[in-house]
Design a protein around this motif. Structure first.
Motif, PDB file in Angstrom:
ATOM      1  N   ASN A 186       0.842  -1.196   0.000  1.00  0.00           N
ATOM      2  CA  ASN A 186       0.000   0.000   0.000  1.00  0.00           C
ATOM      3  C   ASN A 186       0.879   1.249   0.000  1.00  0.00           C
ATOM      4  N   VAL A 187       1.039   1.830  -1.177  1.00  0.00           N
ATOM      5  CA  VAL A 187       1.951   2.960  -1.332  1.00  0.00           C
ATOM      6  C   VAL A 187       1.487   4.167  -0.514  1.00  0.00           C
ATOM      7  N   ASP A 188       0.194   4.422  -0.509  1.00  0.00           N
ATOM      8  CA  ASP A 188      -0.311   5.582   0.239  1.00  0.00           C
ATOM      9  C   ASP A 188      -0.040   5.439   1.734  1.00  0.00           C
ATOM     10  N   LYS A 189      -0.267   4.247   2.257  1.00  0.00           N
ATOM     11  CA  LYS A 189      -0.002   4.034   3.680  1.00  0.00           C
ATOM     12  C   LYS A 189       1.481   4.160   3.987  1.00  0.00           C
ATOM     13  N   TYR A 190       2.285   3.689   3.052  1.00  0.00           N
ATOM     14  CA  TYR A 190       3.707   3.790   3.316  1.00  0.00           C
ATOM     15  C   TYR A 190       4.205   5.227   3.261  1.00  0.00           C
ATOM     16  N   LEU A 191       3.710   5.994   2.326  1.00  0.00           N
ATOM     17  CA  LEU A 191       4.087   7.414   2.283  1.00  0.00           C
ATOM     18  C   LEU A 191       3.673   8.118   3.574  1.00  0.00           C
ATOM     19  N   GLN A 192       2.515   7.737   4.106  1.00  0.00           N
ATOM     20  CA  GLN A 192       2.098   8.303   5.383  1.00  0.00           C
ATOM     21  C   GLN A 192       3.038   7.881   6.498  1.00  0.00           C
ATOM     22  N   PHE A 193       3.466   6.618   6.472  1.00  0.00           N
ATOM     23  CA  PHE A 193       4.434   6.129   7.458  1.00  0.00           C
ATOM     24  C   PHE A 193       5.729   6.942   7.372  1.00  0.00           C
ATOM     25  N   MET A 194       6.216   7.170   6.156  1.00  0.00           N
ATOM     26  CA  MET A 194       7.431   7.962   5.969  1.00  0.00           C
ATOM     27  C   MET A 194       7.264   9.364   6.546  1.00  0.00           C
ATOM     28  N   ASP A 195       6.119   9.984   6.254  1.00  0.00           N
ATOM     29  CA  ASP A 195       5.864  11.328   6.769  1.00  0.00           C
ATOM     30  C   ASP A 195       5.854  11.336   8.294  1.00  0.00           C
ATOM     31  N   ASP A 196       5.187  10.356   8.886  1.00  0.00           N
ATOM     32  CA  ASP A 196       5.076  10.301  10.339  1.00  0.00           C
ATOM     33  C   ASP A 196       6.425   9.995  11.001  1.00  0.00           C
ATOM     34  N   ALA A 197       7.276   9.238  10.301  1.00  0.00           N
ATOM     35  CA  ALA A 197       8.579   8.876  10.850  1.00  0.00           C
ATOM     36  C   ALA A 197       9.653   9.913  10.556  1.00  0.00           C
ATOM     37  N   GLY A 198       9.361  10.859   9.663  1.00  0.00           N
ATOM     38  CA  GLY A 198      10.345  11.872   9.296  1.00  0.00           C
ATOM     39  C   GLY A 198      11.342  11.399   8.260  1.00  0.00           C
ATOM     40  N   ILE A 199      10.931  10.453   7.403  1.00  0.00           N
ATOM     41  CA  ILE A 199      11.795   9.922   6.348  1.00  0.00           C
ATOM     42  C   ILE A 199      11.494  10.665   5.048  1.00  0.00           C
ATOM     43  N   ASP A 200      12.500  11.298   4.488  1.00  0.00           N
ATOM     44  CA  ASP A 200      12.292  12.085   3.272  1.00  0.00           C
ATOM     45  C   ASP A 200      12.228  11.225   2.023  1.00  0.00           C
ATOM     46  N   MET A 201      13.110  10.220   1.944  1.00  0.00           N
ATOM     47  CA  MET A 201      13.174   9.395   0.737  1.00  0.00           C
ATOM     48  C   MET A 201      13.499   7.963   1.130  1.00  0.00           C
ATOM     49  N   ALA A 202      12.917   7.007   0.413  1.00  0.00           N
ATOM     50  CA  ALA A 202      13.221   5.595   0.603  1.00  0.00           C
ATOM     51  C   ALA A 202      13.821   5.036  -0.682  1.00  0.00           C
ATOM     52  N   VAL A 203      14.882   4.258  -0.536  1.00  0.00           N
ATOM     53  CA  VAL A 203      15.487   3.547  -1.657  1.00  0.00           C
ATOM     54  C   VAL A 203      14.919   2.124  -1.633  1.00  0.00           C
ATOM     55  N   LEU A 204      14.072   1.825  -2.595  1.00  0.00           N
ATOM     56  CA  LEU A 204      13.311   0.578  -2.597  1.00  0.00           C
ATOM     57  C   LEU A 204      14.151  -0.584  -3.135  1.00  0.00           C
ATOM     58  N   SER A 205      13.962  -1.754  -2.530  1.00  0.00           N
ATOM     59  CA  SER A 205      14.663  -2.946  -3.008  1.00  0.00           C
ATOM     60  C   SER A 205      13.787  -4.165  -2.826  1.00  0.00           C
ATOM     61  N   ASN A 206      14.061  -5.167  -3.633  1.00  0.00           N
ATOM     62  CA  ASN A 206      13.338  -6.430  -3.568  1.00  0.00           C
ATOM     63  C   ASN A 206      14.236  -7.510  -4.140  1.00  0.00           C
ATOM     64  N   HIS A 207      13.966  -8.744  -3.782  1.00  0.00           N
ATOM     65  CA  HIS A 207      14.788  -9.856  -4.261  1.00  0.00           C
ATOM     66  C   HIS A 207      13.970 -10.730  -5.190  1.00  0.00           C
ATOM     67  N   ALA A 208      14.528 -11.008  -6.351  1.00  0.00           N
ATOM     68  CA  ALA A 208      13.874 -11.884  -7.315  1.00  0.00           C
ATOM     69  C   ALA A 208      14.663 -13.182  -7.425  1.00  0.00           C
ATOM     70  N   ARG A 209      13.979 -14.301  -7.294  1.00  0.00           N
ATOM     71  CA  ARG A 209      14.643 -15.595  -7.402  1.00  0.00           C
ATOM     72  C   ARG A 209      14.822 -16.028  -8.854  1.00  0.00           C
ATOM     73  N   ASN A 210      14.187 -15.316  -9.785  1.00  0.00           N
ATOM     74  CA  ASN A 210      14.351 -15.650 -11.198  1.00  0.00           C
ATOM     75  C   ASN A 210      14.271 -14.371 -12.014  1.00  0.00           C
ATOM     76  N   LEU A 211      14.649 -14.484 -13.283  1.00  0.00           N
ATOM     77  CA  LEU A 211      14.752 -13.305 -14.132  1.00  0.00           C
ATOM     78  C   LEU A 211      13.393 -12.672 -14.413  1.00  0.00           C
ATOM     79  N   GLU A 212      12.366 -13.482 -14.591  1.00  0.00           N
ATOM     80  CA  GLU A 212      11.033 -12.939 -14.878  1.00  0.00           C
ATOM     81  C   GLU A 212      10.553 -12.043 -13.734  1.00  0.00           C
ATOM     82  N   ASP A 213      10.707 -12.535 -12.499  1.00  0.00           N
ATOM     83  CA  ASP A 213      10.304 -11.724 -11.351  1.00  0.00           C
ATOM     84  C   ASP A 213      11.170 -10.477 -11.219  1.00  0.00           C
ATOM     85  N   GLY A 214      12.441 -10.610 -11.593  1.00  0.00           N
ATOM     86  CA  GLY A 214      13.322  -9.449 -11.565  1.00  0.00           C
ATOM     87  C   GLY A 214      12.853  -8.362 -12.517  1.00  0.00           C
TER      88      GLY A 214
END
Length: 325
Positions: free
Chosen positions: A45-73
């Motif tokens: 939920n992007v909207d909830k997360y942006l609210q979390f960032m605002d409430d926590a005082g986080i200006d920017m998040a560098v997003l990451s995820n792990h893909a076990r295969n190329l298609e998911d990547g």
């Protein structure tokens, strides 16, 4: 500016579902007695997360995820780039590809960096249980070096070789991945990775698994290896030409994985320069729906007895400089 360098906002329709805890991330014991976790839909939920960032005082998040295969990547790379395009002042991101995926994976990495504008590549400490000092990864390192991007090194969820930590309580869950991360730091320093690829940039997650606590032991034994009567530190050919700390000083470390970890940060600072450290939350696995805890962590970092430029660097300046944000 506060930049969160370890954040795992998930694409819709992935591993998220309902859990019974009322939390974004629920821990539970499976039928084999292994501690597992599952995410709720709010992990996407992007909207909830942006609210979390605002409430926590986080200006920017560098997003990451792990893909076990190329298609998911590919799916992650496209999704991450779409979020950055929509929220360029709030999100940056790392690509993901299987590092042992051969030319198709390396071509996808180039597309993600040059075509989509992602800032680096996210991998685990092991790919198919292959450790980071394996020569099988040399083509991947060569490609990354040519692209001039950092490798973001995340814990492996269930690393092999730590069976002695298995117990009827959560010892394996808490310690195995951290021990594996610390071993990975030493593998890239001692195993010739940074010798062969001196321009390689590595961001090690979770304070390097607590590796700062064993640095003096490494100093001692690498020194003893040169004394008469010692068999040497290496079997056969020495893999590095400089003291291992010269390679260690090239690494970056994020400050995630310890919840409210100010004591861990103080420990890390005994052997790691503030210029090598970068803020991270490991959301949603840490902090969940509690932005006040993350805000408290930031406040405690600001109270450290360090020059303001070092504190500002740890909280965001070092990441901004490294990633060109």
């Amino acid at each position: 500016m506060v930049i969160d360098l370890e954040n795992h906002l998930y694409p819709p329709g992935g591993q998220q579902g309902n859990n019974e805890s009322g939390k974004i991330c629920e821990r539970y014991w499976d039928e084999k007695g292994t501690l597992r976790l599952r995410l709720s839909r709010d992990a996407s939920n992007v909207d909830k997360y942006l609210q979390f960032m605002d409430d926590a005082g986080i200006d920017m998040a560098v997003l990451s995820n792990h893909a076990r295969n190329l298609e998911d990547g590919k799916k992650w790379n496209d999704y991450c780039a779409s979020l950055i395009k929509k929220y360029p002042k709030r999100f940056s991101g790392f690509a993901t590809v299987p590092p042992l995926g051969g030319k198709p994976a390396l071509d996808e990495l180039e597309r993600a960096i040059k075509g989509l504008g992602l800032k680096g590549v996210h991998i685990w400490t092991r790919d198919n249980n292959t450790t980071m000092d394996s020569r099988e990864l040399w083509p991947f390192y060569e490609k990354v070096s040519k692209l001039g991007i950092p490798i973001d090194v995340h814990i492996t969820a269930d690393p092999a070789g730590f069976d002695a930590l298995k117990a009827p309580y959560a010892l394996f869950y808490v310690l195995a991945r951290e021990f594996d991360m610390a071993a990975t730091v030493l593998r890239v320093c001692l195993g010739g990775v940074l010798e062969e690829f001196p321009d390689l940039i590595l961001i090690i997650n979770h304070f390097g698994g607590g590796v700062s606590s064993v640095m003096e032991r490494l100093d001692a034994y690498t020194s003893y290896a040169n004394e008469p009567g010692w068999p040497g530190f290496y079997i056969g050919k020495r893999l590095i030409s400089k003291p291992f700390r010269e390679y260690f000083k090239k690494l970056y470390f994020n400050m995630a994985g310890r919840e409210f970890g100010i004591e861990t940060l103080k420990c890390a600072l005994t052997n790691i320069s503030p210029k090598q450290l970068m803020f991270g939350s490991d959301w949603p696995f840490n902090y969940d729906y509690e932005p006040a805890l993350l805000k408290r962590f930031v406040a405690e970092i600001r109270k450290l007895d360090l020059p303001k430029k070092d504190i500002d660097g740890m909280l965001g300046g070092n990441a901004a400089k490294l990633l060109g944000i």
